[in-house]
Design an enzyme around this catalytic site. Sequence first.
Site, PDB file in Angstrom:
ATOM      1  N   TRP A  87       6.185  -1.064  -1.566  1.00 25.67           N
ATOM      2  CA  TRP A  87       6.818   0.103  -1.156  1.00 25.67           C
ATOM      3  C   TRP A  87       5.977   1.209  -1.357  1.00 25.67           C
ATOM      4  CZ3 TRP A  87       8.238   4.537  -3.537  1.00 25.67           C
ATOM      5  CH2 TRP A  87       9.203   5.493  -2.856  1.00 25.67           C
ATOM      6  N   HIS A  88       5.291   1.183  -2.606  1.00 23.71           N
ATOM      7  CA  HIS A  88       4.496   2.496  -2.893  1.00 23.71           C
ATOM      8  C   HIS A  88       3.262   2.389  -2.038  1.00 23.71           C
ATOM      9  CE1 HIS A  88       6.749   2.422  -6.667  1.00 23.71           C
ATOM     10  NE2 HIS A  88       6.286   3.755  -6.633  1.00 23.71           N
ATOM     11  N   GLY A  89       2.888   1.554  -1.522  1.00 24.17           N
ATOM     12  CA  GLY A  89       1.882   1.688  -0.515  1.00 24.17           C
ATOM     13  C   GLY A  89       1.120   0.049   0.244  1.00 24.17           C
ATOM     14  N   PHE A 115       3.585   8.081  -0.069  1.00 26.30           N
ATOM     15  CA  PHE A 115       4.504   6.825   0.027  1.00 26.30           C
ATOM     16  C   PHE A 115       5.445   6.985   1.027  1.00 26.30           C
ATOM     17  CE2 PHE A 115       1.676   5.829  -3.162  1.00 26.30           C
ATOM     18  CZ  PHE A 115       1.983   6.651  -4.437  1.00 26.30           C
ATOM     19  N   THR A 125       8.492  -3.705  -4.793  1.00 27.58           N
ATOM     20  CA  THR A 125       8.428  -2.219  -5.330  1.00 27.58           C
ATOM     21  C   THR A 125       6.765  -1.757  -5.211  1.00 27.58           C
ATOM     22  OG1 THR A 125      10.026  -2.779  -6.873  1.00 27.58           O
ATOM     23  CG2 THR A 125       8.562  -0.857  -7.156  1.00 27.58           C
TER      24      THR A 125
END
Lengths: 456, 360
Positions: A318-320, A456, A315
Amino acid sequence: MIFTDAKFFLFFPLTFAVYWWLGDNRSRKQWLLLCSILFYAAWDWRFLGVVLAVILNTYFVTRLVGEWAPERWRGRILAAGIAISLGALGFFKYYNFFADSLARVTPVSLGMREIVLPIGISFYTFHSISYMVDAYQRKIAPAREFVDVALYILFFPQLVAGPIVRATDLLPQMRESRSIASVHFKYQLTLFLIGYFKKAVISDNLSPAIDRFFAHPASFGAGDAATAIVFYSVQIYCDFSGYTDMAIAIAGMLGYQLKPNFAHPYLAPNLNEFWRRWHMSLTSWFRDYVYFPLSLTGVMRGRWPLVLLLTFLVTGLWHGASWTFVFWGGLHGLGLIVHRLWQRGRESRYSIAGNVLTFAFVCFAWVFFRAPDFAAAAAVLGRFAAPGLPTIVAWPPAALMLTAMIAVHAAAYRLDLSSALARTDDFVFAAGYGAAAALVLPFVNVAVKPFIYFQF
Amino acid sequence: MIRALALGAIAVAVFLGVASVAGRPLMPYLHARSMPAAKVDWALSHFPDTNLIAIGPSYIHMGFDPVAFDEAMAAKGRTVHSFNMGIDGLSLPEMQALVEDLFEKKPCCIRYVIVSPCFECLHVGQIPDSARSVAFFDGRRGVDFLRYVWLYDQLPDQSVGRTDYLRNVASAVVRHHTSLGVAANRFGFAQFQGQTSPDLTADTYWARRPRGFEPVDHEMTGADARRYENGLDAFAKTRADALQRLDAGRDDAAAGLVSERMFDVFLRLVASLRSKGAAVLVVMPPNERQWQYHAAFIARLRRCCASDIALADFGDALRWRDLFVPASIRYDDEHMNVKGAAIWSRALADRVAGWISDLH
């Protein structure tokens, strides 16, 4: 083009007017698809090809696994389809990250590339993957109309920053005809204004002080560090939930119902509850397509803490494409593990102490989310050792503003806005809406800033 | 459909009404005075014995040192109490408004005005979201400013066109009289975001600039300084040659940078000052930047009013080399630093002392 931009206030009324003027559902979907393509192209037309490739991949994979392919091939086709969609995301978003990380720990050097991140790729690849998996699991019959799949992926209200909408929610709506009379305009317009206020007033006006602190944390003391971190927690919430509110409102005005993405996360009494309220569409996505499948695999069966941690590491990633994001995810994963172990056998109920502790933990983790690297994060946290009152904002006006926001936020928790507006006289609403819009606009930060989650 | 339109009309009407009335108290800039107004008030309240002002854009603001000037004047037997009315980017229309404001509040006793007109300055029309722009542009001044902009054959900033000025001025005018323009500006209607904070008019600001002078410590160094110094002779010759051609009427294009109608605006300013009993000395700064506008203006002034309006051309680098080099006395090729300001102010005092003697 973003929802607070001048161009959008020309784009959407035209989209809306033509959409409802068209008589049949098929024409409306085609019109929406065209508008969505234009909306995306306004960002960067060069990446329409990538989106088209993902759409084509999604369409054919879902048709194959849902209808055409023999049973023994379905799993492999699904895997290939996911690999293609993930591959696009992996290349554009993570190539340089992994190349750089690999070079730091091994003699392998893949070389860095000049790669521009296509806007919204994190979101539309997840739409694609969830639809393919749901079609495979026969939770939804695959759409036969290519327009439906294309519109599901490209639907402009949720295209560039979510919410992550499931095909099981949106595709059935696309098959139905709708009338303008079914739209609860008072609620949608109010939701849009609330979202606009959160983004353009609260989030954008907090940004300069936060940016000033994070650019040179060594110039500030503990008071400023605490202020900047709390402000950032408010900024990211208002920025993202504001965008989501506007996205839901815009979709609602077109007759499509999107699920809420936030439910007062900062009022959560514990971390588990926080993740049930923050970016709910993403949390449920990772739960359904990462956590549960991982939990059921042989080696992970029964090892829920490890699965939970891995899910949150992903997770974060996924954001960066940065280890600070991974670390942020890992912090939350560890926090959730601790909470669940502590919660065992105890009744879960709200407490102010729990709320404050959860908020403090979330704020601490946001430091790694906001800082560009670990050195910067350490520099920020190190300021707590330097005593000093806040200087980046004027107190007590800032304290008053923060208190007011907390009060409104808490009061809104129990408010059923939709019902309240349905009972309001239309003419009173119209006058009130005009007045509210006029009172909001003087406080809007002039410099239009992109939404945080666009990166993102 | 009709009901929807009626509801929309009500919403828009209430929006316009509330924005016009309630928006004004909520708009912070309208409570903040603009720099020109603040500077006039500061001068009159703290230096009521002022009898000489220097007015112009940033090169006056940073180049005219009232203390050094007054001391030099005293050494020549002339007692003056000067004040630096320089404002960054001060255009001619703003200059006119400033002197009107000054003489309205102080009808007498300013006897000498050093004017450095800046034809390349149209900045107030580029910053609609600022206290200065909103305070300046009422309806009349908005129209006058746009008429002034339309006098230009070639605008000084090529990236800002006439429609940009029209849009910005319209936004500022509407915001001056209502807050409806706030809505336009918020939606990105005006091209230039400009300043979003009020001009600094607090006492702490003036403590560093008591007589309006902006002392700047930075000096040109390194490659920039060498490039500047090495190019000075060429600049001086180019400017001198250009002035020769302009004086002989052999360069219409260059002359057009300051057209006759633009020059008339300047003449009206001089007439206005003289009508208040002030004598006017026109000063051209020791600048390299935008020298073409200065040359065009000088040529027109010489042709029109050489015997009537006194001119001190410090832009002549052949004659005033000490004001150009060394680079260490300069902030950049357009502005003096604090060391250069003292030198220029003393040179100016020498010229002004002679001018005042001629007057009397």
